[in-house]
Design a protein around this motif. Structure first.
Motif, PDB file in Angstrom:
ATOM      1  N   LEU A   1       0.729  -1.205   0.128  1.00  0.00           N
ATOM      2  CA  LEU A   1      -0.056   0.077  -0.102  1.00  0.00           C
ATOM      3  C   LEU A   1       0.820   1.281  -0.094  1.00  0.00           C
ATOM      4  CD1 LEU A   1      -3.123  -0.948   2.229  1.00  0.00           C
ATOM      5  CD2 LEU A   1      -2.934  -0.255  -0.169  1.00  0.00           C
ATOM      6  N   LYS A   2       1.913   1.283   0.077  1.00  0.00           N
ATOM      7  CA  LYS A   2       2.923   2.394  -0.108  1.00  0.00           C
ATOM      8  C   LYS A   2       3.285   2.649  -1.456  1.00  0.00           C
ATOM      9  CE  LYS A   2       6.577   1.153   2.268  1.00  0.00           C
ATOM     10  NZ  LYS A   2       7.898   0.912   3.061  1.00  0.00           N
ATOM     11  N   ASP A   3       3.124   1.674  -2.340  1.00  0.00           N
ATOM     12  CA  ASP A   3       3.512   1.890  -3.797  1.00  0.00           C
ATOM     13  C   ASP A   3       2.381   2.658  -4.297  1.00  0.00           C
ATOM     14  OD1 ASP A   3       2.667   0.842  -6.642  1.00  0.00           O
ATOM     15  OD2 ASP A   3       4.650   0.248  -6.331  1.00  0.00           O
ATOM     16  N   LYS A   4       2.719   3.744  -5.465  1.00  0.00           N
ATOM     17  CA  LYS A   4       1.874   4.684  -5.614  1.00  0.00           C
ATOM     18  C   LYS A   4       1.117   4.249  -6.736  1.00  0.00           C
ATOM     19  CE  LYS A   4       5.105   8.720  -4.794  1.00  0.00           C
ATOM     20  NZ  LYS A   4       5.073   8.333  -3.556  1.00  0.00           N
ATOM     21  N   ASP A   5       1.591   3.335  -7.531  1.00  0.00           N
ATOM     22  CA  ASP A   5       0.381   2.725  -8.582  1.00  0.00           C
ATOM     23  C   ASP A   5      -0.601   1.741  -8.019  1.00  0.00           C
ATOM     24  OD1 ASP A   5       2.179   3.428 -10.818  1.00  0.00           O
ATOM     25  OD2 ASP A   5       3.318   1.858 -11.002  1.00  0.00           O
TER      26      ASP A   5
ATOM     27  N   GLN B   1     -12.286   1.134   3.848  1.00  0.00           N
ATOM     28  CA  GLN B   1     -13.008  -0.039   3.442  1.00  0.00           C
ATOM     29  C   GLN B   1     -12.515  -0.556   2.006  1.00  0.00           C
ATOM     30  OE1 GLN B   1     -16.885   1.612   3.822  1.00  0.00           O
ATOM     31  NE2 GLN B   1     -17.147   1.111   5.704  1.00  0.00           N
ATOM     32  N   LEU B   2     -11.962   0.453   1.211  1.00  0.00           N
ATOM     33  CA  LEU B   2     -11.375  -0.049  -0.194  1.00  0.00           C
ATOM     34  C   LEU B   2      -9.892  -0.689   0.261  1.00  0.00           C
ATOM     35  CD1 LEU B   2     -11.696   3.216  -2.259  1.00  0.00           C
ATOM     36  CD2 LEU B   2     -13.078   0.832  -2.608  1.00  0.00           C
ATOM     37  N   ALA B   3      -9.281  -0.254   1.149  1.00  0.00           N
ATOM     38  CA  ALA B   3      -8.104  -1.067   1.644  1.00  0.00           C
ATOM     39  C   ALA B   3      -8.415  -2.452   2.157  1.00  0.00           C
ATOM     40  CB  ALA B   3      -7.388  -0.117   2.711  1.00  0.00           C
ATOM     41  N   ASP B   4      -9.356  -2.443   2.936  1.00  0.00           N
ATOM     42  CA  ASP B   4      -9.837  -3.755   3.397  1.00  0.00           C
ATOM     43  C   ASP B   4     -10.246  -4.785   2.257  1.00  0.00           C
ATOM     44  OD1 ASP B   4     -10.043  -2.944   6.057  1.00  0.00           O
ATOM     45  OD2 ASP B   4     -12.045  -2.633   6.257  1.00  0.00           O
TER      46      ASP B   4
ATOM     47  N   GLU C   1      -6.863  -5.866   0.649  1.00  0.00           N
ATOM     48  CA  GLU C   1      -6.210  -6.661   1.361  1.00  0.00           C
ATOM     49  C   GLU C   1      -6.621  -8.170   1.404  1.00  0.00           C
ATOM     50  OE1 GLU C   1      -3.100  -6.285   2.236  1.00  0.00           O
ATOM     51  OE2 GLU C   1      -2.662  -4.274   2.482  1.00  0.00           O
ATOM     52  N   GLY C   2      -7.972  -8.206   1.101  1.00  0.00           N
ATOM     53  CA  GLY C   2      -8.608  -9.575   0.933  1.00  0.00           C
ATOM     54  C   GLY C   2      -8.767 -10.397   2.248  1.00  0.00           C
ATOM     55  N   SER C   3      -8.824 -11.815   1.784  1.00  0.00           N
ATOM     56  CA  SER C   3      -9.316 -12.449   2.896  1.00  0.00           C
ATOM     57  C   SER C   3      -8.384 -13.192   3.589  1.00  0.00           C
ATOM     58  CB  SER C   3     -10.073 -13.789   2.167  1.00  0.00           C
ATOM     59  OG  SER C   3      -9.261 -14.279   1.437  1.00  0.00           O
ATOM     60  N   HIS C   4      -6.992 -12.715   3.272  1.00  0.00           N
ATOM     61  CA  HIS C   4      -5.836 -13.488   4.091  1.00  0.00           C
ATOM     62  C   HIS C   4      -5.436 -12.378   5.279  1.00  0.00           C
ATOM     63  CE1 HIS C   4      -5.626 -16.743   1.534  1.00  0.00           C
ATOM     64  NE2 HIS C   4      -5.646 -16.113   0.531  1.00  0.00           N
ATOM     65  N   TYR C   5      -5.889 -10.824   5.122  1.00  0.00           N
ATOM     66  CA  TYR C   5      -5.429 -10.118   6.104  1.00  0.00           C
ATOM     67  C   TYR C   5      -6.497  -9.693   6.818  1.00  0.00           C
ATOM     68  CZ  TYR C   5      -1.009  -9.520   3.434  1.00  0.00           C
ATOM     69  OH  TYR C   5       0.165  -9.783   2.992  1.00  0.00           O
ATOM     70  N   LYS C   6      -6.257  -9.021   7.952  1.00  0.00           N
ATOM     71  CA  LYS C   6      -7.434  -8.501   8.735  1.00  0.00           C
ATOM     72  C   LYS C   6      -6.701  -7.128   9.308  1.00  0.00           C
ATOM     73  CE  LYS C   6      -6.005 -10.570  13.373  1.00  0.00           C
ATOM     74  NZ  LYS C   6      -6.284 -11.317  14.222  1.00  0.00           N
TER      75      LYS C   6
END
Length: 106
Positions: A10-14, A76-79, A82-87
């Motif tokens: 999430l630090k990546d500008k693209d 919420q977009l970040a959630d 990140e998908g189902s493997h992250y909380k």
């Protein structure tokens, strides 16, 4: 505004442009008592390795990252990204500020 501590993709500008529709402005920050580990996630073309934070409860263990201010909708977009493997977990940073960060789902 919500605070997000980013230490990986999430630090990546693209990626920010794709996820949030804009480039985020952030400030460097340190997370104490955590280390970065790897998580393997099955992708379309095989297994891929991604960073994940893990608590150690030892303040000598640190992770350098960036804190971004996000709207609740962007969080919420970040959630979703990140998908189902992250909380999403709340962490306390070196500055004593609290922020959200992503850790492995158990």
């Amino acid at each position: 505004m919500e605070k997000l501590f980013a230490y990986g993709t999430l630090k990546d500008k693209d990626i920010q442009e794709n996820v949030f529709g804009r480039i985020l402005q952030g400030v460097p920050e340190t997370l104490l008592g955590y280390v970065v580990k790897e998580i393997l996630i099955e992708e379309e073309f095989g297994m891929e390795s991604y960073p994940i934070i893990a608590p150690t409860n030892n303040n000598e263990d640190t992770i350098e990252g960036i804190v971004y201010d996000l709207t609740l909708q962007e969080l919420q977009l970040a959630d979703t990204y990140e998908g189902s493997h992250y909380k999403r977990v709340e962490v306390q940073l070196q500055s004593n500020e609290f922020a959200w960060a992503y850790s492995a789902k158990v």
